[in-house]
Design an enzyme around this catalytic site. Structure first.
Site, mmCIF file in Angstrom:
data_model
loop_
_atom_site.group_PDB
_atom_site.id
_atom_site.type_symbol
_atom_site.label_atom_id
_atom_site.label_comp_id
_atom_site.label_asym_id
_atom_site.label_seq_id
_atom_site.Cartn_x
_atom_site.Cartn_y
_atom_site.Cartn_z
ATOM 1 N N THR A 1 0.564 -1.446 -0.173
ATOM 2 C CA THR A 1 0.284 0.014 0.178
ATOM 3 C C THR A 1 1.253 1.061 0.039
ATOM 4 O OG1 THR A 1 -1.850 -1.142 1.574
ATOM 5 C CG2 THR A 1 -1.948 1.261 0.991
ATOM 6 N N CYS B 1 -8.939 -6.685 2.183
ATOM 7 C CA CYS B 1 -9.060 -5.232 2.486
ATOM 8 C C CYS B 1 -11.147 -5.269 2.638
ATOM 9 C CB CYS B 1 -8.768 -4.412 1.904
ATOM 10 S SG CYS B 1 -6.905 -5.151 1.301
ATOM 11 N N ASN C 1 -5.325 -9.041 -7.914
ATOM 12 C CA ASN C 1 -5.820 -9.960 -6.867
ATOM 13 C C ASN C 1 -6.907 -10.647 -6.347
ATOM 14 O OD1 ASN C 1 -6.668 -6.747 -6.168
ATOM 15 N ND2 ASN C 1 -7.073 -7.974 -4.287
HETATM 16 C C1 LIG Z 1 -2.423 -6.457 -5.624
HETATM 17 C C2 LIG Z 1 -2.792 -6.047 -3.895
HETATM 18 N N1 LIG Z 1 -2.250 -4.158 -3.997
HETATM 19 C C3 LIG Z 1 -1.789 -3.927 -2.815
HETATM 20 C C4 LIG Z 1 -2.005 -4.538 -1.390
HETATM 21 C C5 LIG Z 1 -1.286 -4.125 0.124
HETATM 22 O O1 LIG Z 1 -0.160 -4.926 0.290
HETATM 23 P P1 LIG Z 1 0.185 -4.342 1.653
HETATM 24 O O2 LIG Z 1 -0.890 -5.392 2.376
HETATM 25 O O3 LIG Z 1 1.467 -5.103 1.884
HETATM 26 O O4 LIG Z 1 -0.543 -2.929 1.507
HETATM 27 C C6 LIG Z 1 -2.130 -5.987 -1.991
HETATM 28 C C7 LIG Z 1 -2.312 -6.507 -0.631
HETATM 29 O O5 LIG Z 1 -3.821 -7.056 -0.273
HETATM 30 C C8 LIG Z 1 -2.614 -6.824 -2.978
HETATM 31 O O6 LIG Z 1 -3.387 -8.120 -2.981
#
Ligand SMILES: Cc1ncc(COP(=O)(O)O)c(C=O)c1O
Length: 380
Positions: free
Chosen positions: A71, A326, A151
């Site tokens: 993020t 999330c 994702n």
């Molecule tokens: C495609 C994608 N981008 C960003 C993130 C965010 O990563 P983090 O949890 O390390 O902040 C995720 C995690 O769920 C993700 O799947």
């Protein structure tokens, strides 16, 4: 039996990774900014980790900036492109992770940046002709932000193809590679991308640590100020154990990418086949060919149990998900499936695998899923 099929949310940490991290919880506790030997030992571990990550990506260690995760890395790239690189127009897509979507929306509302969303087909593929048109019509300095693999549904872009197109139109290119880092070979000497991102917990490393790759052609200012760490790009005492663990996890993942890919793709194909044989009217959400091999997202037939399905699977010890972790707390469904006009009244379930998943676990998950989709009628 406990079965973890939610590896797109996070992966279990490899035991070897914990082992590599342990001395930094105990013996090597110095602050890497200290010039004495306690500090120097730890500083050298951070730089060794940076070199190791750079080696895996075929880039220079100077192009790696450690962050708190995916993020932050996405935020840093997009905000930096707007604040320091003169970007006034961002082209992105409706199926990006919220780390990108919310940041892009903020750039629009707070900084008056023009936003264009590229057309997608039903499987989530970028319409290349539309992307070219948006770029051709753009008079302002433009950033394209498109994720390497989605994702939720696993659909992928061709990073080289989009990189070449962006270069043709003089646009900057950011790709959220959080789901593909450590799962696909990435070669920064070959791919024309300015920013990519990684999060250690998606490839069997620790949580709370990630990185931004920024090509040496771009220089951005820190999001977080207050120290000269990360060559003035990200202030704050480094997450040493996280960084060491992340480098070890990426080394392990990259040591046998083909082997892991073959094994995990085998699991995905196996589960898909089982579901197709045992569940009527099951369909795959997203692309079936050019797809993230760790993710299988399926639309299941309508059932009275729809809203309870994930809960019932959880009671059986099986972790899977209805979307990204999330957004799982919200009841608005998945923004990705909504953008692709997938009916969300019947259940859509994401199963995601890792190199630690077994066929026995998949057999159990399929057996329980079939049971919940066809509940035995209650006799009165
Ligand atoms: C495609 C994608 N981008 C960003 C993130 C965010 O990563 P983090 O949890 O390390 O902040 C995720 C995690 O769920 C993700 O799947």
């Amino acid at each position: 039996m406990k079965v973890y099929l939610d590896n797109a949310a996070t992966t279990p940490m490899a035991p070897e990774v914990l082992e590599a991290m342990m001395p930094f919880f105990t013996t090597h506790f110095g602050n890497p900014s200290s010039t004495h030997q306690f500090g120097r030992t730890v500083k050298s571990a951070v730089e060794t980790a940076r070199k190791s990550i750079a080696r895996q990506l075929n880039c220079s260690p100077m192009e790696i900036c450690f962050t708190s995760g995916g993020t932050e890395a996405d935020n840093m790239a997009i905000n930096g492109a707007v604040s320091q690189l003169g970007v006034r127009h961002i082209i992105s897509s409706e199926v990006e992770h919220h780390a990108v979507l919310h940041t892009v929306a903020h750039c629009h509302t707070d900084r008056d940046i023009r936003i264009s969303m590229v057309d997608l087909d039903k499987q989530g593929h970028v319409n290349i002709a539309h992307l070219r048109k948006l770029l051709a019509d753009s008079e302002e300095k433009t950033l394209v932000s498109l994720m390497h693999a989605n994702n939720e549904i696993g659909t992928m872009i061709d990073l080289d193809e989009i990189g070449d197109i962006c270069a043709e139109y003089g646009a900057l290119f950011h790709s959220d590679t959080v789901q593909t880092m450590g799962h696909f070979k990435l070669d920064m000497a070959k791919t024309k991308v300015h920013f990519i991102t990684g999060a250690a917990h998606k490839f069997h490393g620790p949580k709370g640590v990630g990185f931004l790759y920024l090509s040496k052609d771009v220089h951005i200012e820190p999001l977080i100020r207050g120290g000269s760490q990360e060559r003035n790009m990200r202030a704050g005492t480094e997450n040493i154990y996280g960084i060491v663990g992340m480098a070890k996890a990426l080394e392990m993942a990259c040591a046998d990418i083909e082997g892991h890919q073959k094994y995990v793709q085998g699991l995905k194909d196996y589960m898909k086949k089982q579901l197709c044989e045992k569940v009527r009217n099951v369909t795959v959400n997203g692309c079936e060919d050019r797809s993230l091999y760790t993710v299988l997202n399926v639309k299941l037939p309508p059932t009275d149990n729809a809203s309870m399905l994930l809960f019932l699977m959880d009671i059986d010890g099986i972790a899977c998900s209805g979307g990204s972790a999330c957004s799982s707390g919200s009841n608005q469904g998945s923004h990705v499936l909504r953008a692709l006009h997938v009916d969300q009244k019947s259940p859509n379930v994401r199963f995601s695998f890792s190199r630690y998943t077994t066929r026995e676990e998949i057999d159990y998950a399929v057996e329980r899923l079939v049971h919940h989709l066809n509940p035995i009628p209650v006799m009165h």
